[in-house]
Write a protein that holds these residues in place. Sequence first.
Motif, short mmCIF file in Angstrom:
data_model
loop_
_atom_site.label_atom_id
_atom_site.label_comp_id
_atom_site.label_asym_id
_atom_site.label_seq_id
_atom_site.Cartn_x
_atom_site.Cartn_y
_atom_site.Cartn_z
N LEU A 111 0.82 -1.21 0.00
CA LEU A 111 0.00 0.00 0.00
C LEU A 111 0.86 1.27 0.00
O LEU A 111 0.57 2.23 -0.73
CB LEU A 111 -0.94 -0.01 1.21
N HIS A 112 1.94 1.28 0.78
CA HIS A 112 2.78 2.49 0.82
C HIS A 112 3.45 2.74 -0.53
O HIS A 112 3.68 3.88 -0.92
CB HIS A 112 3.82 2.39 1.95
N GLU A 113 3.74 1.67 -1.28
CA GLU A 113 4.31 1.83 -2.61
C GLU A 113 3.27 2.42 -3.57
O GLU A 113 3.56 3.31 -4.36
CB GLU A 113 4.80 0.49 -3.15
N PHE A 114 2.04 1.90 -3.49
CA PHE A 114 0.94 2.40 -4.31
C PHE A 114 0.77 3.90 -4.10
O PHE A 114 0.65 4.68 -5.05
CB PHE A 114 -0.33 1.63 -3.94
N PHE A 115 0.77 4.33 -2.83
CA PHE A 115 0.55 5.73 -2.51
C PHE A 115 1.74 6.63 -2.88
O PHE A 115 1.62 7.84 -2.86
CB PHE A 115 0.22 5.90 -1.03
N SER A 116 2.88 6.04 -3.22
CA SER A 116 4.04 6.86 -3.57
C SER A 116 3.98 7.36 -5.01
O SER A 116 4.80 8.19 -5.42
CB SER A 116 5.33 6.07 -3.35
N TYR A 117 3.02 6.90 -5.79
CA TYR A 117 2.92 7.31 -7.19
C TYR A 117 1.95 8.46 -7.38
O TYR A 117 0.96 8.58 -6.67
CB TYR A 117 2.48 6.11 -8.06
N GLY A 118 2.27 9.30 -8.36
CA GLY A 118 1.38 10.40 -8.71
C GLY A 118 1.42 11.53 -7.70
O GLY A 118 2.27 11.57 -6.81
N PRO A 119 0.48 12.47 -7.83
CA PRO A 119 0.45 13.62 -6.93
C PRO A 119 0.25 13.17 -5.48
O PRO A 119 -0.50 12.24 -5.22
CB PRO A 119 -0.76 14.42 -7.40
N GLN A 120 0.92 13.84 -4.58
CA GLN A 120 0.81 13.52 -3.16
C GLN A 120 -0.06 14.58 -2.46
O GLN A 120 -0.27 15.67 -2.98
CB GLN A 120 2.19 13.48 -2.52
N LYS A 121 -0.55 14.25 -1.29
CA LYS A 121 -1.42 15.18 -0.55
C LYS A 121 -0.69 16.47 -0.20
O LYS A 121 -1.30 17.52 -0.07
CB LYS A 121 -1.95 14.51 0.71
N ASP A 122 0.65 16.42 -0.07
CA ASP A 122 1.41 17.63 0.25
C ASP A 122 1.82 18.40 -1.00
O ASP A 122 2.56 19.38 -0.93
CB ASP A 122 2.64 17.28 1.09
N GLY A 123 1.35 17.95 -2.17
CA GLY A 123 1.65 18.64 -3.42
C GLY A 123 2.85 18.10 -4.16
O GLY A 123 3.09 18.46 -5.31
N ALA A 124 3.63 17.26 -3.52
CA ALA A 124 4.81 16.69 -4.18
C ALA A 124 4.38 15.62 -5.19
O ALA A 124 3.23 15.22 -5.23
CB ALA A 124 5.73 16.06 -3.12
N ASN A 125 5.31 15.19 -6.00
CA ASN A 125 5.06 14.12 -6.96
C ASN A 125 6.25 13.18 -6.89
O ASN A 125 7.23 13.34 -7.61
CB ASN A 125 4.87 14.69 -8.37
N VAL A 126 6.19 12.21 -5.98
CA VAL A 126 7.35 11.36 -5.69
C VAL A 126 7.73 10.50 -6.88
O VAL A 126 8.85 10.57 -7.38
CB VAL A 126 7.06 10.46 -4.45
N ASN A 127 6.83 9.67 -7.34
CA ASN A 127 7.09 8.80 -8.48
C ASN A 127 6.08 9.11 -9.58
O ASN A 127 4.87 8.97 -9.35
CB ASN A 127 6.95 7.32 -8.09
N PRO A 128 6.54 9.53 -10.75
CA PRO A 128 5.58 9.85 -11.82
C PRO A 128 4.83 8.60 -12.29
O PRO A 128 5.33 7.48 -12.15
CB PRO A 128 6.46 10.41 -12.94
N MET A 129 3.64 8.80 -12.81
CA MET A 129 2.84 7.70 -13.35
C MET A 129 3.00 7.67 -14.86
O MET A 129 3.19 8.69 -15.50
CB MET A 129 1.38 7.86 -12.95
N PHE A 130 2.91 6.46 -15.43
CA PHE A 130 3.05 6.28 -16.86
C PHE A 130 1.86 5.50 -17.41
O PHE A 130 1.22 4.76 -16.68
CB PHE A 130 4.35 5.52 -17.19
N ARG A 131 1.60 5.67 -18.68
CA ARG A 131 0.56 4.91 -19.35
C ARG A 131 1.19 4.14 -20.50
O ARG A 131 2.16 4.59 -21.11
CB ARG A 131 -0.52 5.84 -19.91
N LYS A 132 0.59 2.98 -20.80
CA LYS A 132 1.07 2.17 -21.91
C LYS A 132 -0.06 2.04 -22.92
O LYS A 132 -1.17 1.63 -22.57
CB LYS A 132 1.50 0.79 -21.42
#
Length: 200
Positions: free
Chosen positions: A3-24
């Motif tokens: 779950l913590h890995e899932f939440f590390s992707y995309g926009p974060q609640k604090d406005g940061a963007n830790v791991n960008p998301m990609f589409r295929k």
Amino acid sequence: MALHEFFSYGPQKDGANVNPMFRKTKDGRIFQWNVAKDDPLCTLKDAFVKVKSSQGFNIELKFDDNIVYGEEELRQTLENILKVVDEHAENRPIIFSSFHPDAAQLIRKLQISYPVFFLTNGGCEIYADVRRNSLDEAIKICKEGGLQGIVSEAKAILRTPNAITRVKDSKLSLISYGQLKYIDTNILLGLISLASSVLF
């Protein structure tokens, strides 16, 4: 994925963007998911809590087309989803749907409270699993698994309009998805007439 890995992707609640998301894309190209505005990822529980309970959910059970899943692996995943539904759905209208034939049939075996629909593009694309390649196969999956109906790509219905009668004769519901740029009005009226007692 934890779950913590899932939440590390995309926009974060604090406005940061830790791991960008990609589409295929279907042709294999990969590109970064860039949108003007996006919210942080959420869990199914979050969706139940934050969306008004009168709003119905179609919970689509997604699985990788290129992986063969064993029954125990599917069962564990589906039981985890059902646990959240049991604890947080309350009286919300819900249907389950899936392009994965085994997942659709198994979710029906695991619960009888909510309708289950088999998703299909009815042969508009061809898959290694032949059960996914026609409306007739979709009907067979529904009848074998006690499913309530089919959600089909609209183009597949227009290509084989007589399938509507077979769906109706099988006492299944039929829902469509997709976009059509050009529809012959006479064909559309005929399909609406055929489907009127099938759709709900």
